[in-house]
Each structure stands twice: as C-alpha cells, then as structure tokens.
Scaffold this motif. Structure first.
Motif, short mmCIF file in Angstrom:
data_model
loop_
_atom_site.label_atom_id
_atom_site.label_comp_id
_atom_site.label_asym_id
_atom_site.label_seq_id
_atom_site.Cartn_x
_atom_site.Cartn_y
_atom_site.Cartn_z
N VAL A 386 0.85 -1.20 0.00
CA VAL A 386 0.00 0.00 0.00
C VAL A 386 0.88 1.25 0.00
CG1 VAL A 386 -1.64 1.35 1.39
CG2 VAL A 386 -2.00 -1.11 1.08
N LEU A 387 1.93 1.25 0.83
CA LEU A 387 2.81 2.42 0.92
C LEU A 387 3.64 2.59 -0.34
CD1 LEU A 387 4.09 1.81 4.57
CD2 LEU A 387 2.34 3.44 3.84
N GLY A 388 4.17 1.48 -0.85
CA GLY A 388 5.08 1.55 -1.99
C GLY A 388 4.34 1.58 -3.32
N HIS A 389 3.74 0.49 -3.68
CA HIS A 389 3.10 0.39 -4.99
C HIS A 389 1.92 1.35 -5.17
CE1 HIS A 389 1.54 -1.34 -8.67
NE2 HIS A 389 0.39 -1.60 -8.09
N TYR A 390 0.95 1.28 -4.25
CA TYR A 390 -0.26 2.09 -4.45
C TYR A 390 -0.07 3.55 -4.03
CZ TYR A 390 -2.93 -2.03 -5.77
OH TYR A 390 -3.38 -3.14 -6.43
N GLY A 391 0.78 3.80 -3.03
CA GLY A 391 1.00 5.16 -2.56
C GLY A 391 2.06 5.88 -3.37
N ARG A 392 3.31 5.52 -3.13
CA ARG A 392 4.41 6.22 -3.81
C ARG A 392 4.40 5.95 -5.32
NH1 ARG A 392 8.45 3.80 -1.34
NH2 ARG A 392 8.76 2.45 -3.11
N GLY A 393 4.10 4.72 -5.71
CA GLY A 393 4.15 4.35 -7.13
C GLY A 393 3.02 4.95 -7.94
N LEU A 394 1.80 4.56 -7.62
CA LEU A 394 0.64 5.02 -8.41
C LEU A 394 0.08 6.35 -7.94
CD1 LEU A 394 -1.34 1.66 -8.94
CD2 LEU A 394 0.43 2.69 -10.39
N GLY A 395 0.55 6.83 -6.79
CA GLY A 395 0.08 8.13 -6.31
C GLY A 395 -1.38 8.15 -5.90
N LEU A 396 -1.87 7.00 -5.42
CA LEU A 396 -3.28 6.91 -5.03
C LEU A 396 -3.60 7.82 -3.84
CD1 LEU A 396 -4.93 4.86 -6.60
CD2 LEU A 396 -4.82 3.31 -4.65
N PHE A 397 -2.63 7.99 -2.95
CA PHE A 397 -2.82 8.83 -1.77
C PHE A 397 -1.44 9.22 -1.23
CE2 PHE A 397 -4.65 4.46 -0.80
CZ PHE A 397 -3.42 3.84 -0.73
N SER A 398 -1.44 10.19 -0.32
CA SER A 398 -0.19 10.61 0.31
C SER A 398 0.24 9.55 1.32
CB SER A 398 -0.40 11.94 1.04
OG SER A 398 -1.30 11.74 2.12
N LEU A 399 1.49 9.63 1.73
CA LEU A 399 1.98 8.72 2.78
C LEU A 399 1.17 8.92 4.07
CD1 LEU A 399 4.27 6.67 3.51
CD2 LEU A 399 5.58 8.63 4.37
N GLU A 400 0.82 10.17 4.35
CA GLU A 400 0.06 10.46 5.56
C GLU A 400 -1.30 9.76 5.53
OE1 GLU A 400 1.93 12.53 3.90
OE2 GLU A 400 3.05 13.81 5.29
N THR A 401 -1.96 9.81 4.39
CA THR A 401 -3.28 9.15 4.26
C THR A 401 -3.13 7.64 4.34
OG1 THR A 401 -4.15 10.98 2.98
CG2 THR A 401 -5.27 8.86 2.72
N ALA A 402 -2.13 7.10 3.64
CA ALA A 402 -1.92 5.65 3.65
C ALA A 402 -1.70 5.17 5.09
CB ALA A 402 -0.73 5.28 2.78
N ILE A 403 -0.87 5.89 5.82
CA ILE A 403 -0.57 5.47 7.20
C ILE A 403 -1.81 5.63 8.09
CG2 ILE A 403 0.80 6.13 9.25
CD1 ILE A 403 3.23 6.33 7.32
#
Ligand code: ZN
Ligand code: CU
Length: 484
Positions: A386-403
């Motif tokens: 979620v943090l790497g692929h969907y967050g940082r990679g695809l930009g689905l949400f910020s790190l803050e939102t993912a966490i």
C-alpha cells in the motif's frame, strides 16, 4: 537532573497516524509509552536511534487477520512485524481458534482448517482459556480477537447444513456472551462459506445479541461479493441495525469478470448507509483472493494457484491448469484429489481494488493465511505494498493518508485506546521506515519475502524487528475494545 529515557528516536519525520502532514521531531519512550514528542536534543536514553531521513509512524494495525494460531505457534510474528504491523485483529471470516468445547471433527471442518488442518490447535474449550494462553505466552504483536460464527456452529450444532435450532442458537449466544466477558471484541461471520452459508440472517442476529451490551463489533465476510453484493451489503447493515452494533465489511471487493467496475456502486451504497449507522470496511491491496480450494470458486477465477494441499503437498505453488495437464482428468476431478487444499484466485479488477483502497473510510487488512505452504503474498506484503506500490508508485494517496488507513483510523474503529497515533502518553507501538524505498518484498512467485524499507518496529516500547530480523522480544498484549 536530566531524565534518562529508555529509548530516543532522533530527527525523524513524524507521520502521526491522524492523517496530518509530517513534521520533524524526536520521540522519547519510557517503559511502554511515548513520554515526549518534540525537540529533545539535550535528552539522553539507554538506546538511541538516529532516524534522519526516515519516517516514524504508529505501528500498523492489521484490520483483518487469521493469526489466531500463529501468535502461539510462531510468536515472533515475522510475517507481520517485518511489515511494521504491531497489532492484529484476529478471528475473522467466522473462523476463530476458540471456543471449542467439544472435540473438533476429523478431518477439520473447512474453512476452520485454514487455521489448523490437524485439529490439535482447536484445544481451547473456552474463549477465556484461549486468551489466557495468549497472555501466558505473549506474541511479538498485540492482538484483539473476534469470536467466529463458524467455529461456534461447529462447536454446538448437530447438522451444519441446516439453520441453527432455537436451542443451538441459544447455545451459540451463550458462548458469545462468555467470549465477550472474557475479552473478545466482537463476532465475525463467514456467510460466504459452507457451513455458515446455511445460517439465515436471523441466526446471526440471534447470536450477536450480547454484542451491544459489551460494546462489541460485527465483522463479516459477506454471503456474496459478486452478482449479489448489494443484497449482501443490505443483509450486513440489517444485522448491524438489529444487533445495534457497528459493522465491519471484511476485505471489501467485487469479484467475477462481469462485476468489474461495480465498486463505484458498492462504495456509494456504503457511503449512503454510513449516514444512518456505524459502518467500517477493510481491504487488502491485491486483485487476487485466497481461501480454501473449491470447484465453484475456481470456476469464477481467471487463474488459480494452489497454496497448500493435504494429500498432494508437492503441488503447493503450482497453477491449477498445470496440475490438470500433468495429472489428466477434469478440473473437478483434480480438485477432488487435491482437497483439502487452499488456493489463490485471480478474480478482481485492479481498478476496483484502487477505488476501494482510496475510499476515505477504508482500513488496510492483510487477510494473510500464515499456515499455507505457498501463501498469497498479502501475508508478508500488504502494508508495504500500500505504501510503496499504491501510494508512492501510483500516487493513489499521500503517505500520511496511507498510514492513517493503517493506524489512527483502525484504532478508532476497533476502539483500541491509546494506539494508532504518535502522541505523548500513547503506547509506544512504532514503525520506523524509509519513505523512499518502502515496498513489498513478497510476490506471487516468492511470497515469504520480508518487506523492503522497514527499519525498526517497536511494540509497547520493546524493539521486535530491526536489522531485517525479529529481535526475539514478545511484548504483545491482548487488547480489549473500549468504547467512549
Ligand atoms: Zn474472508
Ligand atoms: Cu479473512
């Protein structure tokens, strides 16, 4: 005199779990709690970690697990702590290890065999005895446990293919009452599976009666996640209303090619009902599911990989189509020969997975199956993916939102007091990670691979994972649900 803290993490970017933007601070831990958050340059500690360039987050809470037995048989919890998970919600999908007041059938009734196919671990005659065992022999992570409806059915019913009789429903209700008094956080169902598929809605409402009194939740692997998903959501909401409890929709997804794209409709339906009653949901970040092997599930998937097989263990990790080719005969025959067995089913559209993950109220859960020979990669990879692929990679949400979806939101929904936030006074459940590299190591081909970029993981003030391995510490607690 200057206080000497137990642990000091210096120069980290704090992502505090609330969804708020990161900020630079030092964090001091004393005993099992966070003592200070701020500029602590002059402070000293017995153990200091320089976290320059790293992010310090609350330890992740896995909203959906099947770790009931792993906590006792693999208490270092490597698949979990390696991802930064510090608390697991167990007993999901109707499947809990306890209570089992009478001998479990041999062979173990599926899907209870997801936890243990020998039956030996179904040894706890009461939920209290199970929680006592977890306390006597703590795991590396904290846990909060549900009592499973399918377990209760197996424990009380004579004919599992039928709805429970009045007496059987009362017996299950009584076991729920005992489990809640002992410290369970709610009831889970797996209405999708035999034998619980035979349970009418009223049976579930009946056994959930003690929940409101004890502040419990109702978590469900719904009856249908395909063509009839709206009907199943409607049933779930009705159970929540009639039992007067919050509901958690487990691993929300839409399955089957002809339902691809319907997450727009289901999320709108869920959002509408959230206005009227408490509803939560979780999701694992993969377009393939995993459970026991069966012909009707295989028929709905575009590809099937076997994760374990009791009679033919050598086929774990192989595609069903290859096995059929090798053994000959029909798909049904081959499935018959492989079972009891487990499988990965490719049956979702990634666009749906993304839409569900992105939905504001969605928590992250792994749904990992820790005893599979060749498990779905979600067991080791969900949170970093979620943090790497969907967050940082695809930009689905910020790190803050993912966490937030892994920590603050989950702690709030499950009533885990003083967890899920980096705050003075909170328990020191902490995950230190590298935001530039964090990602899943696990793949379908190589599923038991630890995450990348998880630096140090701390549970109740004790380091449980560092330098790429478990520390051996077992500071986990059994958590209760506390409602305001
Ligand atoms: Zn499930
Ligand atoms: Cu599950």
């Amino acid at each position: 005199m200057n206080q000497i803290f137990d642990l000091l993490i210096r120069n980290a970017f704090i992502v505090d779990g609330s969804g708020a933007p990161r900020f630079r601070a030092d964090v001091a831990v004393q005993g099992e709690r966070i003592a200070r958050v701020g500029d602590l340059q002059t402070a000293q500690a017995r153990l200091e970690i320089d976290a320059a360039g790293l992010v310090l987050a609350p330890g992740f809470i896995d909203a959906h697990t099947h770790d009931d037995r792993l906590m006792l048989s693999g208490g270092d919890m490597a698949p979990k702590v390696s991802q930064g998970i510090t608390t697991v919600i167990g007993g999901n999908c109707g499947v809990s290890l306890a209570p089992m007041p009478r001998p479990i059938p041999d062979p173990v009734t599926p899907p209870l065999n997801l936890l243990d196919d020998t039956g030996d671990w179904f040894r706890f005659t009461s939920f209290a005895a199970y929680l006592d065992a977890l306390r006597a022999q703590p795991a590396a992570t904290n846990c909060a446990m549900l009592v499973g409806h399918t377990t209760l059915r197996v424990a009380t019913m004579d004919d599992l293919t039928q709805p429970a009789s009045v007496t059987e429903t009362e017996a299950m209700r009584q076991l729920v009452e005992e489990a809640m008094a002992a410290g369970a956080i709610g009831v889970s169902t797996g209405l999708f599976y035999e034998p619980s598929i035979a349970a009418p809605t009223e049976e579930v409402i009946g056994i959930c009666e003690p929940l409101a009194r004890h502040g419990g939740v109702y978590c469900t692997h719904m009856r249908n996640e395909g063509d009839d998903i709206i009907k199943s959501l409607t049933e779930t909401f009705r159970i929540g209303r009639e039992a007067n409890v919050p509901v958690v929709i487990s691993h929300h997804k839409v399955v089957g090619v002809k339902n691809y794209g319907r997450s727009g409709e289901t999320l709108q339906f869920i959002a509408d009902h959230m206005q009227k009653q408490p509803i939560c949901l979780d999701c694992y970040p993969y377009p393939a599911s995993s459970t026991i092997l069966s012909a009707h599930r295989a028929a709905n998937a575009t590809r099937v990989t076997v994760t374990w097989s009791k009679p033919m263990p050598q086929y774990a990790g192989r595609d069903l189509s290859d096995i059929v080719e090798e053994l000959g005969g029909s798909v049904e025959d081959v499935i018959d020969r492989l079972t009891p067995a487990g499988a990965i089913y490719y049956m979702m559209d990634d666009a749906d997975v993304q839409r569900i993950l992105k939905f504001d109220e969605t928590m992250i859960g792994s749904d990992g199956l820790p005893h599979d020979e060749a498990p779905h990669p979600r067991l080791w990879g969900s949170f970093p993916r979620v943090l790497g692929h969907y967050g940082r990679g695809l930009g689905l949400f910020s790190l803050e939102t993912a966490i937030h979806k892994m920590t603050g939101l989950t702690a709030k929904n499950f009533g885990l007091t003083d967890r899920g936030l980096v705050r003075e006074g909170s328990y020191a459940d902490l995950t230190l990670l590298d935001p530039e590299t964090v990602g899943a190591g696990a793949t379908y081909e190589s599923p038991k691979t630890p995450a990348v970029g998880i630096h140090t993981v701390i549970v109740n003030g004790a380091v449980v994972w560092s330098g790429g391995k478990p520390s051996g510490a077992r500071p986990g607690r059994v958590l209760r649900r506390e409602t305001a």
